[in-house]
Write an enzyme that holds these catalytic residues in place. Sequence first.
Site, short mmCIF file in Angstrom:
data_model
loop_
_atom_site.label_atom_id
_atom_site.label_comp_id
_atom_site.label_asym_id
_atom_site.label_seq_id
_atom_site.Cartn_x
_atom_site.Cartn_y
_atom_site.Cartn_z
N MET A 1 16.73 63.92 55.93
CA MET A 1 15.71 63.75 56.99
C MET A 1 15.07 65.05 57.43
O MET A 1 14.56 65.14 58.54
CB MET A 1 16.32 63.10 58.24
CG MET A 1 16.28 61.62 58.16
SD MET A 1 16.56 60.92 59.78
CE MET A 1 16.24 59.23 59.36
N CYS A 2 15.09 66.06 56.59
CA CYS A 2 14.49 67.34 57.00
C CYS A 2 13.33 67.74 56.10
O CYS A 2 12.96 68.92 56.08
CB CYS A 2 15.55 68.42 57.04
SG CYS A 2 16.79 68.12 58.30
N GLY A 3 12.76 66.82 55.34
CA GLY A 3 11.50 67.13 54.70
C GLY A 3 11.47 67.23 53.18
O GLY A 3 10.47 67.69 52.64
N LYS A 4 12.50 66.80 52.48
CA LYS A 4 12.43 66.86 51.01
C LYS A 4 11.31 65.96 50.49
O LYS A 4 10.43 66.41 49.77
CB LYS A 4 13.75 66.44 50.37
CG LYS A 4 14.81 67.52 50.41
CD LYS A 4 16.08 67.13 49.66
CE LYS A 4 16.68 65.84 50.16
NZ LYS A 4 17.05 65.85 51.59
#
EC number: 4.1.1.32
Length: 625
Positions: free
Chosen positions: A271-274
């Site tokens: 949930m951090c942008g991959k």
Amino acid sequence: MNALEKLEKLLDGEQFEKIKALNNPELHEFLAEWIEWLEPDKVFVCTDSPEDEAYVKWKALYYGEEKMLETPNHTVHYDNYYDQARDKANTKLLVPGGKEIPFLNTKDRDEGLKEIRELMKGVMRGKELFVCFFALGPRNSVFTIPAVQLTDSAYVAHSEFILYRKGYEEFRRLGMGAKFFKFVHSAGELDERKTSKNLGERRIYIDLLDETVYSVNTQYGGNTIGLKKLAFRLTIQRAVREGWLSEHMFLMRVNGPNGRKTYFTGAYPSMCGKTSTAMISWENIVGDDLSFIVPVNGVARGANVEKGVFGIIQGVNPEDDPIIWEILHSPVEIIFSNVLVKDGKPYWNEMGIEIPDEGENHSGKWWRGKKDAEGNEIPPSHKNARFTVSLEHFPNVDLEALENPCGVEVGGMIFGGRDKDTWPPVREAFSWEHGVITMGASLESETTAATLGKEGVRAFNPMAILDFMSVPLGDYIRNYLEFGEKLSKAPKIFAVNYFLRDENGNWLNHKLDKGVWLKWMELRVHGDVGAIETPIGYIPKYEDLKRLFKEVLDKEYTREAYEKQFTIRVPELLAKIERIEKIYREKVGEVPEELFQVLEEERKRLLEARERYGDYISPFALEGE
Ligand SMILES: Nc1nc2c(ncn2[C@@H]2O[C@H](COP(=O)(O)OP(=O)(O)OP(=O)(O)O)[C@@H](O)[C@H]2O)c(=O)[nH]1
Ligand SMILES: O=C([O-])CC(=O)C(=O)O
Ligand SMILES: [Mn+2]
């Protein structure tokens, strides 16, 4: 009775023939043992034929694990209200003697196997068992790992057909030579909504010795899709043993000047942008979650482990995510999970259009204002609601890179996390070692809804992989450092931070700014632009970013914005080094000594810079050198 004879008794003639065609006694034994133990009413064996895949999809509807939506080929699946994310507490690595390994959740292997076997005895009575074969990585390549999945969830099998390359023929080709992974899953008893009921007995046990994972009484993809995060524990172990990298990383192509193609991998915690980075619409996606990186003749070559996306749907809107939006509104095969459905249409939080006031969602019948048993208001969709779709449907997929059995040359590797106040938006490491230690191994990130538990807590998460780590952390880092030595030209390492905030908690960057950082990193890989040397690595020059913001986003990038974003925040950076060093010294156990040296050097550089420039150092001051 040998295993094949047993299987002949357990299976229908047609299904038995499919198994018999695979010349692998170890596989036969495994199947015979588990089919007998699980006691399904019926067994279906999937070959790579389109008919077998279609059968599984149909069964997901037939058994009610998925429902049709209005758009053809779209279905919705629900997980239990309390089964919406990875269950870290009940996910355990089985190791002989239950040896304690810092940061890993281990359990005595014999005890664990005993417990899981008991939970699974006869668990498939009255149910149909699907036996499926897949391959991790491109088939017939240095990357390939074959795997067999047993599951009583047609939804899980269906998801795997979307996400992984078929592997029945691979098993056939490899015969006895197949060194394969095994997954045994049961959703357990289901309630009237066809969601797992006995969550108290939810268990995910990873047997590292036998390269087998057992999962029971859960349906959420992260706990059940064998080839995803379950296999990941096994591939990390193999990679560390064999000297390559198995990472929680996207793989993408960044398009440079004059048609130049440069490939990047990027590791950010769940949930951090991959996905959102790999989906920048003017670049090309190869993978969004898991990569294998193998040294071949001194070159780091990367491949996507998967061939589809199990992506987060919250926040997907037509402006920021035009391609995903388009795909989600086209009649290609998609499973929506844990979204709101009204009149056959799916809706999710922050989708940028009006959402109905009632419908069905992960809590059952839903209306605006509905509260759960804990008194919390239930949003239209779960934060971790997802969509499952094959990459072949993406107009921006780099198919050649996805299917290439040799993978692609990795030009850069990126690390990033949710960090409100410490790291600048982008910077480049001085060297492989500097990047591995001060960026990868020092990664921290605020926790998210991808796992059960409290959100927003800053947590140590080296290489964005801690949740999946299956070997002692020191061994994993040593393997990384040694990996660099095998390369004649190591990829450049970068760190990004999309989540910086100002004093009032506002984001300092827009979601699309990452598109500019990517272009800058591409130029740096080829030495096309200069940079400013800081105590923590190289950062972009204002003039270069100003030009790139204009070219990429058609935006004016002000000196003020640049200065604010790229200020070197010495107190926060020093505090971070303290935290990281303490963790490695006091908690991790054996760690390569270099790690402490490299951190110490960074601290010294920061202290010296503070002497000269003070606590908060403007990039312009450093540039003036
Ligand atoms: N503020 C801010 N939020 C972002 C940015 N990029 C992504 N996000 C948010 O981060 C969330 C998750 O991003 P994803 O890219 O889907 O996460 P992922 O790393 O692929 O996660 P997993 O599939 O769980 O491994 C979404 O809710 C996005 O809206 C950004 O640049 N700024
Ligand atoms: O595994 C999952 O549940 C989904 C995912 O990509 C992650 O959490 O990193
Ligand atoms: Mn992930």
